[in-house]
Design a protein around this motif. Structure first.
Motif, PDB file in Angstrom:
ATOM      1  N   VAL A 113       6.686  25.426 -30.689  1.00 23.61           N
ATOM      2  CA  VAL A 113       5.777  24.286 -30.722  1.00 23.61           C
ATOM      3  C   VAL A 113       4.528  24.628 -31.529  1.00 23.61           C
ATOM      4  O   VAL A 113       4.001  23.793 -32.266  1.00 23.61           O
ATOM      5  N   LYS A 114       4.070  25.870 -31.407  1.00 22.02           N
ATOM      6  CA  LYS A 114       2.829  26.254 -32.075  1.00 22.02           C
ATOM      7  C   LYS A 114       2.948  26.214 -33.587  1.00 22.02           C
ATOM      8  O   LYS A 114       1.936  26.215 -34.287  1.00 22.02           O
ATOM      9  N   ASN A 115       4.179  26.172 -34.115  1.00 24.95           N
ATOM     10  CA  ASN A 115       4.371  26.097 -35.556  1.00 24.95           C
ATOM     11  C   ASN A 115       4.284  24.671 -36.070  1.00 24.95           C
ATOM     12  O   ASN A 115       4.591  24.416 -37.229  1.00 24.95           O
ATOM     13  N   SER A 116       3.895  23.744 -35.224  1.00 22.68           N
ATOM     14  CA  SER A 116       3.773  22.349 -35.615  1.00 22.68           C
ATOM     15  C   SER A 116       2.422  21.806 -35.170  1.00 22.68           C
ATOM     16  O   SER A 116       1.941  22.143 -34.092  1.00 22.68           O
ATOM     17  N   PRO A 117       1.808  20.936 -35.983  1.00 22.56           N
ATOM     18  CA  PRO A 117       0.582  20.286 -35.530  1.00 22.56           C
ATOM     19  C   PRO A 117       0.776  19.453 -34.274  1.00 22.56           C
ATOM     20  O   PRO A 117      -0.201  19.012 -33.673  1.00 22.56           O
ATOM     21  N   LEU A 118       2.034  19.231 -33.866  1.00 22.28           N
ATOM     22  CA  LEU A 118       2.274  18.542 -32.610  1.00 22.28           C
ATOM     23  C   LEU A 118       1.567  19.257 -31.463  1.00 22.28           C
ATOM     24  O   LEU A 118       1.249  18.660 -30.446  1.00 22.28           O
ATOM     25  N   GLY A 119       1.289  20.533 -31.662  1.00 22.32           N
ATOM     26  CA  GLY A 119       0.557  21.289 -30.658  1.00 22.32           C
ATOM     27  C   GLY A 119      -0.793  20.668 -30.340  1.00 22.32           C
ATOM     28  O   GLY A 119      -1.308  20.817 -29.234  1.00 22.32           O
ATOM     29  N   ALA A 120      -1.362  19.951 -31.316  1.00 26.04           N
ATOM     30  CA  ALA A 120      -2.642  19.288 -31.078  1.00 26.04           C
ATOM     31  C   ALA A 120      -2.511  18.200 -30.023  1.00 26.04           C
ATOM     32  O   ALA A 120      -3.449  17.908 -29.287  1.00 26.04           O
ATOM     33  N   LEU A 121      -1.330  17.597 -29.942  1.00 25.73           N
ATOM     34  CA  LEU A 121      -1.078  16.557 -28.957  1.00 25.73           C
ATOM     35  C   LEU A 121      -0.702  17.150 -27.605  1.00 25.73           C
ATOM     36  O   LEU A 121      -1.063  16.620 -26.558  1.00 25.73           O
ATOM     37  N   LEU A 122       0.003  18.282 -27.623  1.00 26.13           N
ATOM     38  CA  LEU A 122       0.538  18.857 -26.399  1.00 26.13           C
ATOM     39  C   LEU A 122      -0.377  19.882 -25.742  1.00 26.13           C
ATOM     40  O   LEU A 122      -0.195  20.209 -24.581  1.00 26.13           O
ATOM     41  N   ASP A 123      -1.344  20.411 -26.503  1.00 26.33           N
ATOM     42  CA  ASP A 123      -2.247  21.423 -25.952  1.00 26.33           C
ATOM     43  C   ASP A 123      -3.655  20.852 -25.864  1.00 26.33           C
ATOM     44  O   ASP A 123      -4.380  20.789 -26.861  1.00 26.33           O
ATOM     45  N   PRO A 124      -4.084  20.406 -24.686  1.00 17.78           N
ATOM     46  CA  PRO A 124      -5.409  19.783 -24.557  1.00 17.78           C
ATOM     47  C   PRO A 124      -6.552  20.754 -24.766  1.00 17.78           C
ATOM     48  O   PRO A 124      -7.698  20.324 -24.937  1.00 17.78           O
ATOM     49  N   ASP A 125      -6.276  22.046 -24.758  1.00 20.77           N
ATOM     50  CA  ASP A 125      -7.334  23.035 -24.928  1.00 20.77           C
ATOM     51  C   ASP A 125      -7.531  23.454 -26.379  1.00 20.77           C
ATOM     52  O   ASP A 125      -8.440  24.215 -26.688  1.00 20.77           O
ATOM     53  N   ARG A 126      -6.669  22.965 -27.273  1.00 22.32           N
ATOM     54  CA  ARG A 126      -6.843  23.318 -28.685  1.00 22.32           C
ATOM     55  C   ARG A 126      -8.124  22.676 -29.206  1.00 22.32           C
ATOM     56  O   ARG A 126      -8.401  21.502 -28.962  1.00 22.32           O
ATOM     57  N   ASP A 127      -8.905  23.458 -29.940  1.00 25.53           N
ATOM     58  CA  ASP A 127     -10.166  22.975 -30.492  1.00 25.53           C
ATOM     59  C   ASP A 127      -9.880  22.151 -31.743  1.00 25.53           C
ATOM     60  O   ASP A 127      -9.622  22.697 -32.812  1.00 25.53           O
ATOM     61  N   LEU A 128      -9.927  20.824 -31.600  1.00 26.42           N
ATOM     62  CA  LEU A 128      -9.605  19.955 -32.728  1.00 26.42           C
ATOM     63  C   LEU A 128     -10.557  20.137 -33.901  1.00 26.42           C
ATOM     64  O   LEU A 128     -10.182  19.889 -35.051  1.00 26.42           O
ATOM     65  N   ALA A 129     -11.781  20.555 -33.622  1.00 25.81           N
ATOM     66  CA  ALA A 129     -12.772  20.693 -34.688  1.00 25.81           C
ATOM     67  C   ALA A 129     -12.326  21.682 -35.763  1.00 25.81           C
ATOM     68  O   ALA A 129     -12.750  21.591 -36.919  1.00 25.81           O
TER      69      ALA A 129
END
Length: 218
Positions: A113-129
């Motif tokens: 999953v981490k190899n896809s930007p989909l991780g931004a949707l599935l990981d609420p702790d990822r720093d979008l900035a």
């Protein structure tokens, strides 16, 4: 009715690396940099406030072919695309890997999953900035956020589109997203009938392996 399925495009859709918000029918305005920080904060708040979601989805590939089904999401990392009856495909994220199962030809493909930007949707702790930018829409009630890793362009791009909704977590409702992979294969996902923070069992993200068992394998 017989469906013609382009498995190459569906495989790319499974990677869920997404593309410009214009594909969702939005009219883009000139850049509004001043709104970016507050918009990203609002999206991050929505993601952190949403532990689960179910929705109906319609998937449209670059040729205009449409498939529908049910989406089930549970953070962190879990997602399931259950396609309409007659489509022998299933896409499941179990928290660490995305897997596409083709029951017709008994094939399984999987990637982190981490190899896809989909991780931004599935990981609420990822720093979008660090990975995201706001795409102006010309509509104050619509937020569009493009996420990609500039150091890993092969992971593609995901553009998530949110509608302001006071009754949804963080005041936003995920309308859908568009995926663009490194080979410019584009897949659009439109959502409807979203339900947030509903009970979702972990068993929803299990799947049956259609591949023949090897002789002697337990």
């Amino acid at each position: 009715m017989t469906l013609t399925i382009d498995r190459h495009l569906l495989t790319r859709a499974a990677a869920l690396t997404l593309a410009p918000a214009a594909a969702l029918g939005l009219t883009l305005a000139a850049p509004a940099i001043a709104q970016s920080a507050s918009a990203l904060t609002a999206v991050q708040s929505h993601l952190k406030s949403t532990s689960s979601m179910t929705a109906d989805f319609v998937q449209t590939d670059r040729n205009g072919q449409r498939l529908s089904g049910q989406l089930t999401l549970k953070r962190p990392g879990k997602i399931r695309f259950q396609y309409q009856k007659g489509v022998p495909l299933l896409i499941v994220g179990d928290g660490s890997r995305l897997t596409m199962i083709d029951y017709e030809v008994k094939q399984v493909q999987s990637w982190p999953v981490k190899n896809s930007p989909l991780g931004a949707l599935l990981d609420p702790d990822r720093d979008l900035a660090k990975y995201a930018k706001v795409v102006p829409t010309g509509n104050s009630d619509v937020l569009s956020v493009e996420v990609k890793d500039p150091k890993r362009p092969e992971y593609g791009t995901i553009t998530m589109v949110f509608i302001r909704d006071a009754g949804a977590p963080g005041g936003l409702r995920l309308r859908g997203w568009v995926a663009l992979d490194s080979q410019n294969n584009r897949t659009r996902i439109d959502l409807s009938n979203q339900r947030f923070n509903v009970p979702v069992a972990d068993s929803a993200f299990r799947w049956t392996d259609p591949r023949p068992k090897q002789r002697g394998r337990v």
